[in-house]
Design a protein around this motif. Structure first.
Motif, mmCIF file in Angstrom:
data_model
loop_
_atom_site.group_PDB
_atom_site.id
_atom_site.type_symbol
_atom_site.label_atom_id
_atom_site.label_comp_id
_atom_site.label_asym_id
_atom_site.label_seq_id
_atom_site.Cartn_x
_atom_site.Cartn_y
_atom_site.Cartn_z
ATOM 1 N N SER A 97 42.533 49.566 37.687
ATOM 2 C CA SER A 97 41.946 50.868 37.346
ATOM 3 C C SER A 97 40.835 51.227 38.318
ATOM 4 O O SER A 97 39.739 51.631 37.922
ATOM 5 N N LEU A 98 41.107 51.055 39.592
ATOM 6 C CA LEU A 98 40.120 51.397 40.607
ATOM 7 C C LEU A 98 40.009 52.920 40.686
ATOM 8 O O LEU A 98 40.981 53.597 40.975
ATOM 9 N N ASN A 99 38.821 53.467 40.439
ATOM 10 C CA ASN A 99 38.713 54.920 40.513
ATOM 11 C C ASN A 99 38.577 55.369 41.973
ATOM 12 O O ASN A 99 38.454 54.554 42.892
ATOM 13 N N ALA A 100 38.627 56.657 42.211
ATOM 14 C CA ALA A 100 38.701 57.187 43.574
ATOM 15 C C ALA A 100 37.510 56.773 44.433
ATOM 16 O O ALA A 100 37.637 56.591 45.645
ATOM 17 N N LEU A 101 36.335 56.625 43.825
ATOM 18 C CA LEU A 101 35.134 56.256 44.583
ATOM 19 C C LEU A 101 34.848 54.759 44.498
ATOM 20 O O LEU A 101 33.850 54.286 45.038
ATOM 21 N N TYR A 102 35.704 53.998 43.805
ATOM 22 C CA TYR A 102 35.526 52.557 43.633
ATOM 23 C C TYR A 102 34.156 52.222 43.040
ATOM 24 O O TYR A 102 33.480 51.308 43.477
ATOM 25 N N THR A 103 33.765 52.999 42.044
ATOM 26 C CA THR A 103 32.488 52.737 41.366
ATOM 27 C C THR A 103 32.690 52.125 39.989
ATOM 28 O O THR A 103 31.724 51.809 39.309
ATOM 29 N N SER A 104 33.946 51.968 39.572
ATOM 30 C CA SER A 104 34.217 51.268 38.319
ATOM 31 C C SER A 104 35.542 50.532 38.436
ATOM 32 O O SER A 104 36.422 50.922 39.217
ATOM 33 N N PHE A 105 35.670 49.452 37.663
ATOM 34 C CA PHE A 105 36.852 48.606 37.685
ATOM 35 C C PHE A 105 37.163 48.172 36.262
ATOM 36 O O PHE A 105 36.277 48.087 35.414
ATOM 37 N N GLU A 106 38.429 47.859 36.019
ATOM 38 C CA GLU A 106 38.799 47.177 34.783
ATOM 39 C C GLU A 106 39.159 45.748 35.130
ATOM 40 O O GLU A 106 39.889 45.498 36.096
ATOM 41 N N LEU A 107 38.660 44.806 34.347
ATOM 42 C CA LEU A 107 38.851 43.402 34.659
ATOM 43 C C LEU A 107 39.537 42.689 33.503
ATOM 44 O O LEU A 107 39.147 42.843 32.346
ATOM 45 N N ASN A 108 40.579 41.897 33.834
ATOM 46 C CA ASN A 108 41.285 41.075 32.858
ATOM 47 C C ASN A 108 41.468 39.681 33.437
ATOM 48 O O ASN A 108 41.643 39.521 34.653
ATOM 49 N N GLY A 109 41.436 38.671 32.581
ATOM 50 C CA GLY A 109 41.641 37.317 33.077
ATOM 51 C C GLY A 109 40.965 36.276 32.214
ATOM 52 O O GLY A 109 40.699 36.493 31.028
ATOM 53 N N THR A 110 40.661 35.132 32.810
ATOM 54 C CA THR A 110 40.058 34.017 32.081
ATOM 55 C C THR A 110 38.826 33.499 32.819
ATOM 56 O O THR A 110 38.698 33.659 34.042
ATOM 57 N N TYR A 111 37.941 32.886 32.055
ATOM 58 C CA TYR A 111 36.705 32.313 32.598
ATOM 59 C C TYR A 111 36.395 31.048 31.808
ATOM 60 O O TYR A 111 36.546 31.024 30.580
ATOM 61 N N SER A 112 35.977 29.984 32.488
ATOM 62 C CA SER A 112 35.654 28.747 31.777
ATOM 63 C C SER A 112 34.426 28.086 32.395
ATOM 64 O O SER A 112 34.111 28.288 33.579
ATOM 65 N N ARG A 113 33.739 27.297 31.572
ATOM 66 C CA ARG A 113 32.546 26.587 32.025
ATOM 67 C C ARG A 113 32.400 25.305 31.217
ATOM 68 O O ARG A 113 32.529 25.314 29.994
ATOM 69 N N ILE A 114 32.134 24.191 31.901
ATOM 70 C CA ILE A 114 31.903 22.901 31.255
ATOM 71 C C ILE A 114 30.576 22.359 31.769
ATOM 72 O O ILE A 114 30.337 22.335 32.982
ATOM 73 N N GLY A 115 29.685 21.947 30.859
ATOM 74 C CA GLY A 115 28.382 21.486 31.309
ATOM 75 C C GLY A 115 27.812 20.367 30.464
ATOM 76 O O GLY A 115 28.168 20.196 29.292
ATOM 77 N N THR A 116 26.921 19.601 31.077
ATOM 78 C CA THR A 116 26.183 18.539 30.402
ATOM 79 C C THR A 116 24.700 18.725 30.678
ATOM 80 O O THR A 116 24.303 19.024 31.813
#
Length: 201
Positions: A97-116
């Motif tokens: 969903s890149l708009n004509a001026l590339y000032t907004s985006f739609e993002l889909n996907g996955t994200y993960s984090r493992i920490g101690t």
């Protein structure tokens, strides 16, 4: 900090720069990069971090950018007089969903984090945590560098300071103006993403 909001807004900002600086040859654009940061030798506080990412621009039949596919991994460690920590994580998402001026985006996907996390004072406890997010229709607005809509479904699991395990799941719904509603085990909260203020609904 490699947090979800920071990562997504940084990705959108980077994408806008990529499109602007490579406008003449976007449809053939691919890149792989790795960055490293480290403290000075013999420092009282030491840290080390590595971030690797790749992206590729996909165009439609008339050679206009249609989406940008991102993959990212990172690892970091920190050791100081009072605490130490280590984290690894990564993401795989697509900006559309890149708009004509590339000032907004739609993002889909996955994200993960493992920490101690290790505390070296008081009870000298060690905790660990795993966070996994599935992003659905997050709309990022570059002028305000914020997520203005969309949902993230999450699961959090780990072990607390007393060795007790925990497991949570829920959703984060972004409602714009730097705010989101967070559902944790059926309870709903309003969160100000800038101040950190939390109000139960």
């Amino acid at each position: 900090s490699a947090g979800l909001v920071g990562m997504t807004t940084e990705t959108a900002s980077t994408s806008a720069e990529v499109i602007e600086t490579n406008a003449a040859n976007l449809c053939a654009l691919e890149e792989d990069s790795t960055f490293n940061w480290a403290s000075q030798p013999a420092s009282a506080i030491s840290f080390n971090a590595e971030l690797s990412y790749s992206y590729a621009v996909n165009c439609n039949e008339v050679n206009l950018p249609e989406s940008i596919a991102y993959d990212m991994t990172y690892s970091s460690s920190f050791d100081g007089p009072r605490m130490a920590s280590s984290n690894t994580g990564g993401s795989s998402w697509t900006l559309t969903s890149l708009n004509a001026l590339y000032t907004s985006f739609e993002l889909n996907g996955t994200y993960s984090r493992i920490g101690t996390f290790e505390s070296k004072i008081f009870r000298q406890s060690t905790t660990n945590a795993t966070a996994n997010f599935v992003l659905d229709g997050l709309v990022l607005d570059l002028p305000t560098e914020s997520i203005i809509s969309g949902t993230a479904t999450y699961t959090l699991a780990g072990t607390g300071p007393q060795g007790n395990p925990y497991n949570f799941e829920g959703t984060v719904t972004f409602i714009g103006q730097g705010k989101a509603t967070v559902v944790v085990q059926g309870r709903s909260f309003m969160v100000d993403l800038e101040s950190g203020e939390i109000t139960e609904l």
